[in-house]
Motif scaffolding. Sequence first.
Motif, PDB file in Angstrom:
ATOM      1  N   THR A 101       0.848  -1.203   0.000  1.00 57.51           N
ATOM      2  CA  THR A 101       0.000   0.000   0.000  1.00 57.51           C
ATOM      3  C   THR A 101       0.876   1.244   0.000  1.00 57.51           C
ATOM      4  N   CYS A 102       2.117   1.085   0.385  1.00 55.24           N
ATOM      5  CA  CYS A 102       3.079   2.141   0.715  1.00 55.24           C
ATOM      6  C   CYS A 102       2.749   2.644   2.126  1.00 55.24           C
ATOM      7  N   PHE A 103       3.650   2.329   3.050  1.00 50.30           N
ATOM      8  CA  PHE A 103       3.408   2.675   4.460  1.00 50.30           C
ATOM      9  C   PHE A 103       3.188   4.178   4.641  1.00 50.30           C
ATOM     10  N   MET A 104       3.809   4.989   3.777  1.00 45.96           N
ATOM     11  CA  MET A 104       3.681   6.446   3.911  1.00 45.96           C
ATOM     12  C   MET A 104       2.315   6.936   3.415  1.00 45.96           C
ATOM     13  N   VAL A 105       1.581   6.089   2.704  1.00 46.94           N
ATOM     14  CA  VAL A 105       0.263   6.482   2.184  1.00 46.94           C
ATOM     15  C   VAL A 105      -0.834   5.948   3.097  1.00 46.94           C
ATOM     16  N   THR A 106      -0.955   4.631   3.177  1.00 39.48           N
ATOM     17  CA  THR A 106      -1.937   4.003   4.078  1.00 39.48           C
ATOM     18  C   THR A 106      -1.225   2.865   4.804  1.00 39.48           C
ATOM     19  N   PRO A 107      -0.943   3.017   6.083  1.00 37.05           N
ATOM     20  CA  PRO A 107      -0.074   2.074   6.784  1.00 37.05           C
ATOM     21  C   PRO A 107      -0.737   0.741   7.126  1.00 37.05           C
ATOM     22  N   TYR A 108       0.047  -0.155   7.724  1.00 32.38           N
ATOM     23  CA  TYR A 108      -0.413  -1.499   8.102  1.00 32.38           C
ATOM     24  C   TYR A 108       0.363  -1.906   9.340  1.00 32.38           C
ATOM     25  N   SER A 109      -0.172  -2.902  10.075  1.00 28.36           N
ATOM     26  CA  SER A 109       0.378  -3.202  11.403  1.00 28.36           C
ATOM     27  C   SER A 109       1.738  -3.886  11.366  1.00 28.36           C
ATOM     28  N   GLY A 110       2.033  -4.661  10.308  1.00 33.10           N
ATOM     29  CA  GLY A 110       3.287  -5.423  10.270  1.00 33.10           C
ATOM     30  C   GLY A 110       4.505  -4.522  10.426  1.00 33.10           C
ATOM     31  N   TYR A 111       4.471  -3.367   9.778  1.00 34.17           N
ATOM     32  CA  TYR A 111       5.587  -2.409   9.854  1.00 34.17           C
ATOM     33  C   TYR A 111       5.804  -2.002  11.307  1.00 34.17           C
ATOM     34  N   VAL A 112       4.705  -1.651  11.981  1.00 28.48           N
ATOM     35  CA  VAL A 112       4.795  -1.199  13.370  1.00 28.48           C
ATOM     36  C   VAL A 112       5.318  -2.340  14.255  1.00 28.48           C
ATOM     37  N   GLU A 113       4.836  -3.551  13.991  1.00 29.38           N
ATOM     38  CA  GLU A 113       5.270  -4.702  14.809  1.00 29.38           C
ATOM     39  C   GLU A 113       6.759  -4.981  14.638  1.00 29.38           C
ATOM     40  N   VAL A 114       7.273  -4.853  13.409  1.00 27.17           N
ATOM     41  CA  VAL A 114       8.720  -5.063  13.200  1.00 27.17           C
ATOM     42  C   VAL A 114       9.500  -3.995  13.969  1.00 27.17           C
ATOM     43  N   CYS A 115       9.029  -2.744  13.918  1.00 30.91           N
ATOM     44  CA  CYS A 115       9.725  -1.671  14.653  1.00 30.91           C
ATOM     45  C   CYS A 115       9.669  -1.939  16.160  1.00 30.91           C
ATOM     46  N   GLU A 116       8.530  -2.410  16.653  1.00 29.16           N
ATOM     47  CA  GLU A 116       8.435  -2.739  18.088  1.00 29.16           C
ATOM     48  C   GLU A 116       9.427  -3.844  18.452  1.00 29.16           C
ATOM     49  N   ALA A 117       9.530  -4.856  17.585  1.00 31.21           N
ATOM     50  CA  ALA A 117      10.464  -5.955  17.855  1.00 31.21           C
ATOM     51  C   ALA A 117      11.904  -5.449  17.852  1.00 31.21           C
ATOM     52  N   LEU A 118      12.249  -4.610  16.890  1.00 35.77           N
ATOM     53  CA  LEU A 118      13.613  -4.062  16.827  1.00 35.77           C
ATOM     54  C   LEU A 118      13.919  -3.226  18.066  1.00 35.77           C
ATOM     55  N   ASN A 119      12.950  -2.404  18.478  1.00 39.40           N
ATOM     56  CA  ASN A 119      13.167  -1.550  19.651  1.00 39.40           C
ATOM     57  C   ASN A 119      13.363  -2.396  20.909  1.00 39.40           C
ATOM     58  N   ARG A 120      12.680  -3.534  20.945  1.00 46.84           N
ATOM     59  CA  ARG A 120      12.773  -4.433  22.104  1.00 46.84           C
ATOM     60  C   ARG A 120      14.081  -5.225  22.088  1.00 46.84           C
ATOM     61  N   LEU A 121      14.518  -5.690  20.905  1.00 49.60           N
ATOM     62  CA  LEU A 121      15.639  -6.634  20.834  1.00 49.60           C
ATOM     63  C   LEU A 121      17.010  -5.966  20.791  1.00 49.60           C
ATOM     64  N   THR A 122      17.101  -4.734  20.315  1.00 50.94           N
ATOM     65  CA  THR A 122      18.405  -4.077  20.201  1.00 50.94           C
ATOM     66  C   THR A 122      18.894  -3.641  21.588  1.00 50.94           C
ATOM     67  N   PRO A 123      20.215  -3.490  21.751  1.00 50.76           N
ATOM     68  CA  PRO A 123      20.773  -3.183  23.079  1.00 50.76           C
ATOM     69  C   PRO A 123      20.230  -1.874  23.671  1.00 50.76           C
ATOM     70  N   GLY A 124      20.075  -1.866  24.992  1.00 49.33           N
ATOM     71  CA  GLY A 124      19.665  -0.664  25.711  1.00 49.33           C
ATOM     72  C   GLY A 124      18.176  -0.648  25.983  1.00 49.33           C
ATOM     73  N   ASP A 125      17.792  -0.132  27.179  1.00 46.86           N
ATOM     74  CA  ASP A 125      16.361  -0.100  27.508  1.00 46.86           C
ATOM     75  C   ASP A 125      15.805   1.320  27.488  1.00 46.86           C
ATOM     76  N   HIS A 126      16.501   2.238  26.803  1.00 49.91           N
ATOM     77  CA  HIS A 126      16.002   3.604  26.616  1.00 49.91           C
ATOM     78  C   HIS A 126      14.879   3.595  25.575  1.00 49.91           C
ATOM     79  N   ALA A 127      14.166   4.740  25.466  1.00 51.61           N
ATOM     80  CA  ALA A 127      13.118   4.865  24.443  1.00 51.61           C
ATOM     81  C   ALA A 127      13.755   4.821  23.064  1.00 51.61           C
ATOM     82  N   LYS A 128      13.173   4.010  22.176  1.00 51.62           N
ATOM     83  CA  LYS A 128      13.743   3.839  20.828  1.00 51.62           C
ATOM     84  C   LYS A 128      12.667   4.027  19.767  1.00 51.62           C
ATOM     85  N   ARG A 129      13.130   4.301  18.555  1.00 54.38           N
ATOM     86  CA  ARG A 129      12.285   4.313  17.365  1.00 54.38           C
ATOM     87  C   ARG A 129      13.036   3.577  16.266  1.00 54.38           C
ATOM     88  N   SER A 130      12.294   3.079  15.281  1.00 57.60           N
ATOM     89  CA  SER A 130      12.912   2.447  14.115  1.00 57.60           C
ATOM     90  C   SER A 130      12.311   3.005  12.840  1.00 57.60           C
TER      91      SER A 130
END
Length: 453
Positions: A101-130
């Motif tokens: 759909t193009c996430f920048m046009v009409t988004p979908y949950s998979g993109y957000v879930e991957v970013c949540e997983a990356l924020n959780r799995l990468t080192p450090g427990d500070h606030a993160k974005r992907s």
Amino acid sequence: MSATSTDTQATNGIPQERRLVTTIPGPLSTALQARKTEAVSNGIGVMLPVYIAKAGGGVLVDVDGNSLIDMGSGIAVTTVGNANPDVVEGVARQVADFTHTCFMVTPYSGYVEVCEALNRLTPGDHAKRSALFNSGAEAVENAVKIARAYTKRPAVVVVEHGYHGRTNLTMALTAKNMPYKQSFGPFAPEVYRVPMSYPYRDRGLSGKEMAAIATTRIEKEVGASNVAAIIIEPIQGEGGFIVPGEGYFSAMAAFAKDNGIVFVADEIQSGFCRTGDWFASEFEQVVPDLITTAKGIAGGMPLAAVTGRAEIMDAVHAGGLGGTYGGNPVACAAALGAIRWMENADANQLARDIEAVMVPRLRAMAQEFPSIGDIRGRGAMIAIELVRPGSMEPDADLAGALNRYCHAHGVITLTTGTYGNVFRFLPPLTMPTHLLEEALTILEQAFEAVAAS
Ligand code: PLZ
């Protein structure tokens, strides 16, 4: 047998064996390679013209029916195994629902879930974005954009032997000329290269001493206050699987912190359980400001990411990052499947198990073959550096000869390194132990055959 997410072999129904039924490459591969020469740009090289029909577990099956042991994972990509059932299931479901759909046009949950997983799995427990992209090079370029937007500084510091991609900016960041940069300049400005710690070739200087040399160079030649980002691979990939001496990586990170520089760990090759940790930065307890990932993230589907401190990632104006395909829904579904498999299968332990088989065998080989000058790496990212016996002179010819022998005998191996003399191993974590042992036996025979010739 039904495939489940705890199926650590994930064989894709393929017998786990090395089996040659033709010479390598076989006639059907040879015919395809002739068509490749007519249809594909000469600029796209092929290491081993064996055309693949199916793959899974620890093997690739070619169009002639040969079954080859995969010690490369398509350059550290199919860490969860080829056609991993969790990846296949996620992709199949997503591709049937919608493909784009193009996430920048009409988004979908998979993109957000991957970013949540990356924020959780990468080192450090500070606030993160992907933010998600298509290739490793694109992730590195975006890390530079983000670091510049946050610091409002121009310069980027990289290290000797570093590899970051083939786009114009990432060619500038990459150290090696042939084949990556030759004929393609001029390159992007404001890129500075400082020494890497390379224990085998640093004449006894420690990681900390090499970091002191590197940071002095930054201060004297660039000026720390001009530097937006320092970008380092915690274990170098294309540079030759160079593992910096203890203290180098953490000292470079500390220098960045002290000087308001964004410290970027390029974990595109070393990330996602490849080295026995989720990310190789963890080995020295380094918490990078930004981390670039790709390759192993999505089991072979094209996906890449930049993950990091929320205040840095959010310094970019809305719309400043993106791209048509970045975080494609099918690639995101693949990533969620791959990550689920890594968590369920205890992938880091699988990587350590591979190291535990490989390193003792390679050490024994080094006793017998003095051309093995160094054995290094961690987990399922292991290499040997080949030199002329009694010296440290790189022996790229030997690396090439061993590679040809392994290929002819049905083992996919890769060479690497600034001097082309490093023989590297990147097996999928689904590699059965008996095939890993067999691949090492073929390598041993390769040494014997080359010594005899
Ligand atoms: N950063 C650390 O290892 C890709 C390159 C293969 P892309 N390495 C394999 C080749 O010859 O092109 C890599 C890497 C590190 C960045 C990249 C670039 O990732 O997905 O190939 O763009």
